[in-house]
Design a protein around this motif. Structure first.
Motif, PDB file in Angstrom:
ATOM      1  N   ASP A 383       0.829  -1.202   0.000  1.00 62.68           N
ATOM      2  CA  ASP A 383       0.000   0.000   0.000  1.00 62.68           C
ATOM      3  C   ASP A 383       0.865   1.255   0.000  1.00 62.68           C
ATOM      4  O   ASP A 383       0.619   2.206  -0.752  1.00 62.68           O
ATOM      5  N   HIS A 387       1.254   4.055  -2.932  1.00 67.34           N
ATOM      6  CA  HIS A 387       1.035   5.484  -2.668  1.00 67.34           C
ATOM      7  C   HIS A 387       2.199   6.327  -3.205  1.00 67.34           C
ATOM      8  O   HIS A 387       1.995   7.339  -3.877  1.00 67.34           O
ATOM      9  N   ASN A 390       2.246   6.308  -7.091  1.00 68.09           N
ATOM     10  CA  ASN A 390       1.205   7.162  -7.660  1.00 68.09           C
ATOM     11  C   ASN A 390       1.593   8.631  -7.583  1.00 68.09           C
ATOM     12  O   ASN A 390       1.386   9.389  -8.522  1.00 68.09           O
ATOM     13  N   GLN A 423      -5.685   2.751  -4.076  1.00 60.62           N
ATOM     14  CA  GLN A 423      -4.453   3.023  -4.824  1.00 60.62           C
ATOM     15  C   GLN A 423      -4.551   2.468  -6.253  1.00 60.62           C
ATOM     16  O   GLN A 423      -4.099   3.099  -7.209  1.00 60.62           O
TER      17      GLN A 423
END
Length: 624
Positions: A383, A387, A390, A423
């Motif tokens: 995760d 993040h 992105n 995400q």
């Protein structure tokens, strides 16, 4: 590690796992260094009196003294052997020679030989209690080095029971006993031994400081953390007040104090103590690393995340040789991959908070490489990697990381699963795979996260995707559901209103578009791009409702924020022309109508957010 609570996640916290204690080998070596210096002086003086006991001894004693002066430890051992072979009658002289032989064997790291020599000297039954006590002290040291802790403790107690009149010998025996009890995890006995040594009122401040350090170590090791942490802190402070000249001893005392303060949730004092220990400039890399580990712990508890990372990195740079100390820096007791991974997950989180996204990605990848068996930790790492990717616009990497995390994520953890789908949806959106983005948000919503911000962000992303594929009715419904989730993040709430106003405008529900824009303005977002976008939406909705005065006021309010916002400048010129009666119909049909049709895909008004991390910089986007 009861460690102050780590930023997030389950498992041992950083304070539980920090044992800022010197290694036993270091302590024994330090005690014996002091002992060797004192015994050298005594033995050399006594050896000169050997001629009165045996005719063969003088030459051996002279050879012995020359070897001591040259630090020729093998020569000293040979000289002691020669003296022993001369068969002196006086048992005290034999004890001296065996004492010297044992000492030199220890210097040569021949601990079995040292123990045998000490036993042989004890067997001679010297009448001098000081000589007998010194032999027991050397035996205790040799047994400690051989991990024969029970024999080491027995030897130290026998030396104490010999009732030596020499205070230095007695202090060293108490040190040996305390050290041995710590090795045996007999912490109350260690405290008693340290107290007995302190009560002997040592003249040497270094010995006094070592005794206080041992007491603090034992107190910190007891399970009754609160009460004994107070005693550990007091003992460490008393040792510091003894003002030892040895900088390593001083640093160890500050380390004990820092650890105790972390246990007591006195994080400011813990940080100060760790920094004072570092400032003492110890030359032992393990001590340096432990001080930085305690500082990192205190900084995390004070939410000084970047300082925590810097402290941990400085601890690694000290190159500690003790694997347990390395594990402390990795937020763990041992080389368990889960604890290594948890450390990197926390570091990735902190780096995301501080907008150090490249560092966050690297930390997450390092944690993944540790191959943790705990699926929650693995999902958390993916995760945080997604993040960071992105935010760095590496959308394919983000998508791959999210998918890997979803595969690893336990079905029993809806919050982690929802964040991973969030995400993934974000990555799909910026890859212009809008239908996949919508599908990802719907699965994430179905995970039923209990976190209102995560749920609202999923609805926001669904609205982005639906607006992009012109499913405006679904986009409006998604924004209303997201608003109903009551997110506490004002950025998320503002973006929901932006997307709702856009969808309503496309559905020609201009009253609803105006109302959504006004509600978004009332949230008072601190991002000027969002504010000007909302004023633009209100102005165009008012224009469509033929509320020209309100449209003009909204346009002017938006231009105060951003005078270069082209759409508002165009609208304001058209409104002024209409007011003047110049080609109002042409401007209405061509100027506004064509403008509103030239861009059919919405662009998110703000970047992705995460309640556990700082928000990436907002992306300015024009609302058409």
């Amino acid at each position: 590690m009861a460690y102050p609570s780590p930023p997030s996640g389950s498992g041992p916290s950083l304070v539980e796992l920090l044992r800022g204690l010197e290694t036993r080998g270091e302590l024994r070596t330090r005690i014996m260094g002091r002992l060797v210096a004192q015994i050298n002086t005594r033995i050399n003086a006594l050896a000169q009196r050997i001629p009165s006991s045996n005719n063969a001894a003088p030459s051996s004693a002279g050879l012995h003294i020359q070897c001591v002066i040259r630090h020729d430890w093998k020569g000293v051992k040979a000289a002691a052997d020669a003296g022993i072979n001369a068969n002196p009658i006086d048992p005290n002289i034999l004890a001296i020679l065996y004492n010297q032989k044992a000492q030199r064997c220890i210097s040569l790291e021949k601990f079995w030989s040292a123990m045998e020599a000490a036993d042989a000297g004890i067997a001679e039954n010297p009448t001098d209690p000081n000589k007998r006590a010194m032999l027991y002290n050397l035996k205790s040291h040799a047994c400690n080095q051989l991990n024969e802790y029970r024999d080491a403790k027995d030897a130290a107690e026998a030396g104490i029971n010999a009732n030596p009149t020499d205070r230095s010998t007695l202090e060293e025996l108490h040190c040996q006993k305390a050290c041995t009890c710590i090795s045996l995890e007999e912490y109350w006995s260690a405290i008693e031994a340290a107290d007995a040594g302190i009560d002997a009122n040592p003249i040497d401040p270094n010995i006094l400081a070592i005794l206080y350090n041992q007491k603090a170590y034992a107190c910190n090791s007891l399970e009754d953390f609160w009460g004994e942490s107070r005693s550990a802190k007091a003992a460490a402070e008393a040792g510091i007040d003894a003002n030892p000249a040895d900088r390593n001893i001083l640093a160890m005392l500050y380390n004990q104090k820092a650890y105790a303060c972390n246990q007591l949730n006195e994080y400011r004092d813990a940080k100060d103590a760790a920094e004072a220990g570092i400032y003492a400039n110890p030359n032992n890399p393990n001590i340096i690393a432990k001080l930085y580990a305690n500082k990192a712990c205190a900084c995390i508890s004070r939410e000084e995340y970047w300082s925590a990372i810097e402290a941990a990195d400085a601890g690694f740079d000290a190159n500690p040789t003790d694997q347990n100390i390395l594990a402390m820096l990795y937020n763990a007791k041992s080389t368990n991959p889960n604890t290594f991974a948890k450390f990197y997950a926390n570091k990735a989180q902190v780096c995301n908070v501080l907008k150090k996204y490249c560092d966050a990605k690297a930390a997450a990848e390092a944690g993944i490489a540790a191959n943790p068996s705990d699926q929650n930790i693995l999902a958390m790492l993916y995760d945080r990697k997604a993040h960071a990717c992105n935010t760095l616009k590496k959308y394919r990497d983000a998508k791959a990381a999210a998918e890997a995390g979803i595969a690893a994520s336990p079905s029993t953890d809806p919050n982690t699963l929802a964040k991973l789908y969030k995400q993934k949806a974000y990555a799909f959106y910026y890859l212009k795979e809008y239908r996949d983005a919508k599908a990802a948000t719907e699965i994430g919503i179905a995970a039923n996260s209990a976190n209102p911000n995560t749920l609202a962000e999923l609805y926001k992303l669904k609205a982005y995707a639906c607006n992009a594929i012109r499913e405006y009715r679904d986009a409006k419904a998604a924004t209303e559901a997201g608003i109903a989730a009551n997110p506490t993040n004002p950025n998320t709430l503002t973006e929901l209103y932006i997307q709702k106003a856009y969808a309503c405008y496309r559905l020609k529900e201009y009253h609803d578009a105006k109302a959504a824009a006004e509600e978004g303005i009332a949230v008072n977002p601190n991002d000027p791009n969002k504010r000007v976008m909302l004023y633009s939406q209100k102005a165009y909705a008012c224009y469509r409702l033929k509320e020209y005065c309100d449209a003009k006021a909204a346009a002017k309010a938006g231009l105060k924020i951003n005078p270069e916002y082209n759409e508002l400048n165009d609208l304001l010129r058209e409104l002024q022309a209409r007011q003047a009666g110049e080609k109002a119909a042409a401007h209405s049909n061509v100027g506004v109508g064509q403008k509103r049709n030239r861009e059919d895909e919405p662009v998110p008004g703000a970047a992705f957010t995460d309640e556990e991390m700082a928000q990436p910089p907002s992306k300015s986007a024009r609302h058409s």
